[in-house]
Design a protein around this motif. Structure first.
Motif, mmCIF file in Angstrom:
data_model
loop_
_atom_site.group_PDB
_atom_site.id
_atom_site.type_symbol
_atom_site.label_atom_id
_atom_site.label_comp_id
_atom_site.label_asym_id
_atom_site.label_seq_id
_atom_site.Cartn_x
_atom_site.Cartn_y
_atom_site.Cartn_z
ATOM 1 N N ASP A 79 0.795 -1.225 0.000
ATOM 2 C CA ASP A 79 0.000 0.000 0.000
ATOM 3 C C ASP A 79 0.830 1.279 0.000
ATOM 4 O OD1 ASP A 79 -2.433 -1.336 -0.046
ATOM 5 O OD2 ASP A 79 -2.573 -1.458 2.144
ATOM 6 N N PHE A 80 2.154 1.148 0.027
ATOM 7 C CA PHE A 80 2.993 2.342 0.067
ATOM 8 C C PHE A 80 3.779 2.539 -1.227
ATOM 9 C CE2 PHE A 80 2.710 0.958 4.624
ATOM 10 C CZ PHE A 80 1.802 1.946 4.995
ATOM 11 N N ASN A 81 3.229 2.051 -2.333
ATOM 12 C CA ASN A 81 3.815 2.324 -3.647
ATOM 13 C C ASN A 81 3.371 3.718 -4.083
ATOM 14 O OD1 ASN A 81 5.048 -0.231 -3.856
ATOM 15 N ND2 ASN A 81 3.127 -1.132 -4.552
ATOM 16 N N ILE A 82 3.952 4.706 -3.450
ATOM 17 C CA ILE A 82 3.517 6.091 -3.609
ATOM 18 C C ILE A 82 4.057 6.705 -4.900
ATOM 19 C CG2 ILE A 82 3.151 6.552 -1.167
ATOM 20 C CD1 ILE A 82 5.988 7.669 -1.045
ATOM 21 N N GLU A 83 3.366 7.755 -5.366
ATOM 22 C CA GLU A 83 3.740 8.419 -6.617
ATOM 23 C C GLU A 83 4.610 9.644 -6.388
ATOM 24 O OE1 GLU A 83 0.148 9.222 -8.738
ATOM 25 O OE2 GLU A 83 -0.370 7.086 -8.956
ATOM 26 N N LYS A 84 4.534 10.217 -5.193
ATOM 27 C CA LYS A 84 5.398 11.361 -4.893
ATOM 28 C C LYS A 84 5.609 11.454 -3.388
ATOM 29 C CE LYS A 84 1.958 15.086 -4.500
ATOM 30 N NZ LYS A 84 1.557 16.412 -5.012
ATOM 31 N N GLY A 85 6.623 12.232 -3.008
ATOM 32 C CA GLY A 85 6.926 12.373 -1.585
ATOM 33 C C GLY A 85 7.564 11.118 -1.010
ATOM 34 N N ALA A 86 7.465 10.969 0.298
ATOM 35 C CA ALA A 86 8.069 9.827 0.986
ATOM 36 C C ALA A 86 7.200 9.415 2.160
ATOM 37 C CB ALA A 86 9.481 10.171 1.466
ATOM 38 N N VAL A 87 7.232 8.127 2.463
ATOM 39 C CA VAL A 87 6.540 7.600 3.631
ATOM 40 C C VAL A 87 7.549 6.847 4.489
ATOM 41 C CG1 VAL A 87 4.725 6.076 4.487
ATOM 42 C CG2 VAL A 87 4.350 7.385 2.398
ATOM 43 N N ILE A 88 7.596 7.189 5.772
ATOM 44 C CA ILE A 88 8.427 6.475 6.737
ATOM 45 C C ILE A 88 7.486 5.675 7.621
ATOM 46 C CG2 ILE A 88 10.040 6.709 8.670
ATOM 47 C CD1 ILE A 88 10.991 9.347 7.413
ATOM 48 N N VAL A 89 7.639 4.351 7.607
ATOM 49 C CA VAL A 89 6.729 3.456 8.327
ATOM 50 C C VAL A 89 7.474 2.768 9.467
ATOM 51 C CG1 VAL A 89 5.119 1.522 8.138
ATOM 52 C CG2 VAL A 89 5.458 3.057 6.186
ATOM 53 N N GLY A 231 -1.987 13.656 -2.839
ATOM 54 C CA GLY A 231 -1.580 13.237 -4.175
ATOM 55 C C GLY A 231 -0.470 12.206 -4.201
ATOM 56 N N MET A 232 -0.239 11.554 -3.078
ATOM 57 C CA MET A 232 0.846 10.570 -2.994
ATOM 58 C C MET A 232 0.391 9.179 -3.437
ATOM 59 S SD MET A 232 2.243 11.839 0.730
ATOM 60 C CE MET A 232 3.653 10.742 0.776
ATOM 61 N N LEU A 233 -0.906 8.962 -3.401
ATOM 62 C CA LEU A 233 -1.469 7.636 -3.671
ATOM 63 C C LEU A 233 -2.779 7.814 -4.416
ATOM 64 C CD1 LEU A 233 -0.741 4.650 -2.742
ATOM 65 C CD2 LEU A 233 -2.418 4.997 -0.920
ATOM 66 N N GLN A 234 -3.040 6.904 -5.346
ATOM 67 C CA GLN A 234 -4.309 6.906 -6.066
ATOM 68 C C GLN A 234 -5.220 5.836 -5.458
ATOM 69 O OE1 GLN A 234 -5.194 9.084 -8.470
ATOM 70 N NE2 GLN A 234 -3.194 10.079 -8.296
ATOM 71 N N ILE A 235 -6.426 6.243 -5.042
ATOM 72 C CA ILE A 235 -7.393 5.288 -4.504
ATOM 73 C C ILE A 235 -8.727 5.502 -5.197
ATOM 74 C CG2 ILE A 235 -6.275 5.119 -2.236
ATOM 75 C CD1 ILE A 235 -8.416 6.994 -1.118
ATOM 76 N N PRO A 236 -9.570 4.462 -5.260
ATOM 77 C CA PRO A 236 -10.884 4.620 -5.891
ATOM 78 C C PRO A 236 -11.694 5.694 -5.184
ATOM 79 C CG PRO A 236 -10.392 2.301 -5.488
ATOM 80 C CD PRO A 236 -9.338 3.090 -4.786
ATOM 81 N N LYS A 237 -12.433 6.470 -5.957
ATOM 82 C CA LYS A 237 -13.269 7.508 -5.364
ATOM 83 C C LYS A 237 -14.375 6.859 -4.555
ATOM 84 C CE LYS A 237 -15.176 12.005 -6.507
ATOM 85 N NZ LYS A 237 -15.435 12.983 -7.599
#
Length: 318
Positions: A79-89, A231-237
């Protein structure tokens, strides 16, 4: 009030994670009496495009396992295949507490009352120090996952800092069933972050040492809402969940000791004078109804079956 962020190399414990890289790094903390090294595992996902750096953490209290499982599932499902920025988990911050089934570290201190910590202090203080200096400087904002204590079940809720508009915006984007402002506690992670101008929201749901599927579903959806909102992740509306903002809160306590039987489900609306539960003695001689002092909502119930006078039973809000 969205945070733009930037494209940057993240450095944790001397290891670089450049834009476009994902890496598992570890912050070395201490050793067990057996000599076994204890460290904090940190998953870093750094996209190529610029954006905010978000901290997602759980297990600050070692017995609060709902958040640990929430982040584990999200890691497992990619779930952290992000498109921009960074995620620290950080799935488990308090490794010591986790392996001892305890809120605290073995010396009895609460890590969440030990921030910003000191390099040569107690075990809890050292953990807080390393975390404050290794993680907090890297992030723009964070989500801290918690549960209620032993026998206290929290209905899914977000707590934000009253004097921090960004944290309120984050709470609204998360879209939990309930959200409200919460004061900063001395020595807490959230207060240390606030002093560094790093907005943090706290997700509280379920109770310690118990998995709660509903709480974890809300947590996963909320985290995705925040990442998608930036805008880091695309999810269904999807349709926005109805959420309730509480402006005041209070505990309803036991007027006498005895056997406690709740008569309302967590998260339900209540009316002034409504019966919330009953306290009885063990000999069926006396019973006392617990009445709601106001119109509002129940968002925490104590599941302790035998209570003492003055015990907190229901957390309610208007």
């Amino acid at each position: 009030m969205l945070i733009e962020g930037e494209n940057k190399t993240i450095i944790i414990n001397g290891e670089e994670i450049k834009p476009g890289q994902n890496k598992l790094v570890k912050i070395n903390i201490s050793r067990l009496p057996t000599g076994t090294l204890i460290d904090i595992p940190v998953h870093v996902f750094n996209a190529k495009k610029p954006g905010p750096t978000v901290l997602l953490q759980a297990g600050l209290h070692g017995d609060e396992i709902n958040g640990v499982e929430t982040l584990r599932r999200m890691l497992e499902h990619g779930d952290f295949n992000i498109e921009k920025g960074a995620v620290i988990v950080v799935p488990i911050l308090n490794i010591f507490g986790f392996i001892h089934f305890s809120r605290d570290v073995p010396d009895g201190k609460d890590v969440n009352r030990s921030f910003p910590g000191t390099k040569t202090g107690s075990l809890a203080s050292r953990m807080a120090y390393h975390y404050t200096n290794e993680i907090l400087p890297q992030i723009n904002f964070g989500i801290d996952l918690h549960t209620g204590g032993g026998q206290r079940h929290n209905y899914p809720q977000i707590r934000y800092t009253a004097d921090d508009e960004v944290s309120k915006d984050l709470a609204e984007i998360f879209n939990a069933p309930i959200y409200f402002p919460s004061r900063l506690i001395s020595g807490s992670f959230r207060k240390a972050a606030f002093k560094m101008q790093k907005p943090i929201i706290v997700y509280e749901a379920g109770e310690s040492m118990r998995f709660d599927e509903f709480s974890m579903e809300i947590a996963i959806a909320g985290i995705k809402n925040v990442l998608a909102g930036y805008g880091m992740l695309q999810i269904p509306k999807q349709k926005k969940r109805e959420t309730i903002h509480l402006e005041s809160r209070r505990w309803v306590r036991a007027a006498r000791a005895g056997m406690f039987i709740p008569e309302i489900e967590n998260g339900n609306p209540i009316t002034k004078g409504q019966t919330l539960g009953v306290i009885t003695d063990t000999f069926a001689k006396k019973s006392k109804k617990i009445l709601s002092p106001l119109d509002g909502y129940v968002f925490c119930i104590n599941h302790q079956a035998v209570v003492n006078q003055g015990d907190a039973l229901f957390h309610i809000g208007r």
